[in-house]
Design an enzyme around this catalytic site. Structure first.
Site: not given
Lengths: 573, 249
Positions: A293, A295, A299, A427, A519-521, A523, A546
């Site tokens: 890669t 600057p 891809s 990949r 989200q289930i946790h 805060g 990748e």
């Protein structure tokens, strides 16, 4: 309801038939896209295809989901054969496959019916396929809230296991070993590496090296552990998956670079090069990194600018590379450089080089060669994926001896192809990394759902949480089998496009699964002290590195699907 | 020196064990199975003795269903040289296991047999002792350290109140305690090698052993759910509750 009376076999048959119907409409849409992307001479034009990016993306995603669903149905069949389930009771794996198929059909229907004309479809195509009564009936039978929640309840009794893995003995042994390595060696250090952006501790690096992980993609004759006759991608996948369950940045990504480098060497290296480099890589004595890669070009590999100029006995490299992960610790860099000054040659002007350099700890380094050439590197601060460190690199007259051009003199101008050979391995390996993060996040989500009391009951007692757990487990289990199946295809020398497909799909899924786990946790999930916050941040990189999601979807998957599309006449009506 | 190591396939130590609904045993369908952790320690010790040049050959033995081959493969990947499976679907109780192991030992003629001190499924802690008795060999149970001194094998045993060291003459039977060693992770190249190591399969009848159970399991049930605790406001209440409700003081 009729579905609960139907036996599992009938339900799976219905799922298969519904997928056939939907595959047909996707084939037709691909045929239409092909027609619109053809030049007068019948060849596909990248520029014309680019005029239909939204359609291309949606078709790539839809085909990935349908392919995943097919592998899912096959998985359900194999799981039943391996279990002692009675003929009239659904197994866990069958429930996964059915829910996944129904949701995939629903998603494809949404995309196609939102803008049928863009896909070249009319109302009659939709009503004969995604809206066909049999397809609708199947989805309506599988998707009621009660049924989804029932699967969630079953998952609560499973201790975090997401379906049978169905691996053969030696792959299962690899999995168990690295599951323990993740728990005993990686997990105790993972939080600290992430919070303080540390180097990967030697305790992890040495262990991974000692167990032979760096030789996992290298044939025995070059000091690795693969059989000389056939690739074993599945071994690499399960080891990666389990290490990543411990940490993406501090363990699971260690194998990626040797994977890419060894695939590129095996594809393009001369015998001398293979004999020189592969044994050192396999032993883990030589760590490596990949500098492709730039600057301004990610891809978009064919446009690379880093310049290599011929000099006595070798080449001088000048220019910049970026996102060179592990570039500091690496003792050898695989570099893609432009060896032909004519930029209009595109990818045909690119060659690959192997540059030896000292291994440096930390976030910055400067390497000065005897002749005065200089390579400086500085780690880019990132929100996650810490431990490996990704570097900006500047090459100032860096000398590479000519024997380090991959493929020798014949390798000049072939760098692009060698890069692609390496990246196919990267990949599928990244799909495995997505699985590892998802499994880690799912386990934490499940155990928190069992403990956390809200309004008098554990949140796992509530329907919404059960539905979340059911869907997370389903996407994880099917994504895993999708990945394993593609790995097996690759062992047979096939599955390049599917590797992109499964990378695209699992990485996207991992973002959502880690989001739900956080989200289930509540805060606590947003607190840095809880590992799910790390999983969430780490998962975000999966769709970027990748092969960025968009490039894979448009330039690899859609392009390949269009290239291989049937004609409308072949699809029929 | 030749070492025989016995390895048992049990419900994995990470799995939360559940009783079958009909009370006939423990649920094993779709449950992850692996090598008994104490047996892993036994294999590790044998491999260390081999690495130290004390042992020439290590044979791993398992008894039970065909899937026990996986357990033997694990032992082979850890470093054992070959495997023997005595295959049977019958329920095997400690005495039957000891008799089968004796029959295997009669064929193999090892100098040392190492077993786990007990298996984490039934926690019987009987097989090693029964085997030593049947063979008429010396036994060093609950070993936390092995040391060869001249002709003797000094075995440090973890006993109530401290450590006891016994000197055994070979051949002998050793049972491994938790602190004997820390088993290694299996290396990837060794997993590949293990696939090619020999594994012989026998039947109990080949060895002339009758494995018919002598004990009958009446019922297997889960322990009662633990009740939530209560907070007490004073020491007096605490003492009162411990005395009058819990009846422990």
């Amino acid at each position: 309801m009729s579905a609960s009376i139907q036996n599992p076999l009938e339900q799976l048959q219905q799922a298969g038939q519904a997928l056939d119907a939907v595959q047909k409409v996707l084939d037709y849409a691909l045929a239409d896209l092909r027609e619109r992307s053809q030049k007068a001479d019948g060849k596909i034009s990248a520029a014309l295809l680019d005029q239909h990016q939204l359609v291309s993306y949606d078709l790539a995603l839809s085909c990935a989901e349908v392919t995943g669903a097919r592998f899912g149905l096959d998985y359900a069949k194999r799981a039943r054969n391996a279990s002692v389930a009675t003929a009239d009771a659904l197994t866990l794996e069958e429930r996964f496959a059915l829910l996944f198929t129904a949701e995939a059909l629903q998603a494809v229907r949404n995309r196609l019916s939102a803008r049928p004309a863009d896909f070249g479809l009319d109302e009659s195509w939709l009503s004969a396929t995604v809206d066909h009564p049999a397809v609708r009936q199947f989805c309506l039978a599988q998707l009621p809230a009660e049924r989804v929640a029932e699967l969630g309840q079953l998952m609560r009794a499973q201790d975090g296991v997401t379906g049978a893995y169905l691996l053969d003995d030696h792959h299962e042994m690899m999995r168990e070993t690295f599951r323990r390595v993740a728990e005993e060696v990686v997990m105790p250090l993972a939080e600290e590496v992430h919070r303080h952006d540390l180097d990967i501790p030697d305790a992890i690096l040495d262990q991974v090296k000692e167990l032979g992980c760096f030789g996992i993609s290298i044939p025995e004759r070059f000091g690795g552990i693969q059989s000389d006759e056939q690739e074993d991608n599945l071994g690499m996948i399960v080891v990666t998956e389990e290490l990543t369950r411990g940490s993406l940045g501090a363990a699971g990504s260690l194998i990626t670079r040797p994977e890419i480098l060894s695939k590129a060497l095996l594809k393009g290296g001369t015998e001398e090069q293979k004999n020189k480099w592969l044994p050192q890589l396999a032993a883990g004595d030589l760590l490596c990194a990949v500098a492709v890669t730039e600057p301004n070009y990610g891809s978009d590999v064919a446009n690379m600018r880093l310049k290599a100029t011929k000099t006595e006995g070798g080449w001088l490299l000048n220019g910049a590379k970026t996102w060179c992960t592990f570039g500091g610790k690496a003792g050898v860099l695989l570099i893609l450089a432009r060896t032909h000054p004519d930029v209009s040659l595109g990818h045909r002007g690119l060659s690959m080089f192997l540059l030896e350099k000292p291994s440096y700890p930390g976030h910055a380094f400067e390497f000065v060669q005897e002749g005065g050439g200089k390579l400086s590197g500085k780690a880019i601060s990132t929100i996650g994926y810490r431990g490996m460190h990704s570097f900006d690199l500047f090459f100032d007259n860096i000398f590479v001896p000519e024997e380090n051009m991959l493929g020798g003199p014949q390798g000049e101008g072939k760098g692009f192809y060698f890069t692609m050979a390496g990246f196919a391995g990267g990949r599928i390996q990244t799909a495995a990394r997505a699985l590892g993060i998802m499994q880690a996040a799912y386990e934490k989500a499940l155990s928190y759902a069992q403990e956390r009391i809200v309004f008098g009951y554990p949140i796992g007692d509530y329907q919404l949480t059960q539905a979340k757990l059911a869907r997370m487990a389903t996407y994880l289990a099917i994504g895993r089998q999708f990945t394993y199946s593609v790995g097996r295809l690759m062992d047979q020398g096939e599955g390049d496009m599917e590797a992109s497909m499964v990378k695209f799909f699992t990485c996207k899924t991992a973002e959502w699964v880690t989001r739900e786990a956080l989200q289930i946790h509540g805060g606590m999930g947003y607190a840095e002290e809880t590992p799910v916050s790390r999983y969430f941040i780490d998962a975000r990189v999966l769709s970027i590195f990748e092969g960025a999601e968009e490039t894979l979807a448009l330039k690899v998957i859609a392009r390949s699907l269009v290239d291989n599309a049937k004609t409308k006449a072949e699809v029929g009506v | 020196m030749k070492i025989l190591v016995a390895v048992k396939r049990v419900v994995d130590y990470n799995v939360k064990v559940r009783a079958k609904a009909d009370g006939t045993g423990v649920e094993t369908a779709n449950v992850k199975m692996s090598m008994n952790p104490f047996d892993e320690i036994a294999v590790e010790e044998a491999v260390r003795l081999q690495e130290a040049g004390k042992a020439k050959e290590i044979v791993a033995v398992s008894l039970g269903v065909a899937a026990c081959q996986d357990t033997i493969r694990t032992a082979l990947a850890m470093g054992a040289d070959r495997g023997v499976l005595v295959e049977t679907d019958a329920e095997l109780q400690p005495l039957a296991v000891a008799k089968l192991l004796k029959a295997v030992a009669d064929q193999e003629k090892p100098d040392l047999i190492i077993l786990g001190k007990q298996a984490i499924d039934d926690d019987a802690n009987q097989t090693g002792q029964m085997l030593a008795a049947l063979l008429g060999w010396a036994q060093g149970t609950f070993a936390s350290k092995l040391e060869f001194v001249a002709d003797a094998l000094n075995v440090t045993r973890e006993v109530d109140g401290g450590l006891e060291t016994v000197a055994l003459k070979l051949p002998a039977v050793i049972t491994a305690d938790l602190r004997l060693n820390e088993p290694r992770f299996v290396k990837l190249p060794n997993i590949m090698k293990a696939k090619k190591k020999p594994l012989a399969v026998l039947k109990p009848t080949d060895l002339g052993v009758d494995v018919t159970p002598r004990l009958v399991t009446l019922k297997v049930q889960e322990p009662p759910k633990r009740q939530a605790g209560v907070k007490v406001d004073s020491v007096t209440t605490l003492v009162d509750k411990l005395h009058n409700e819990a009846h422990v003081i």
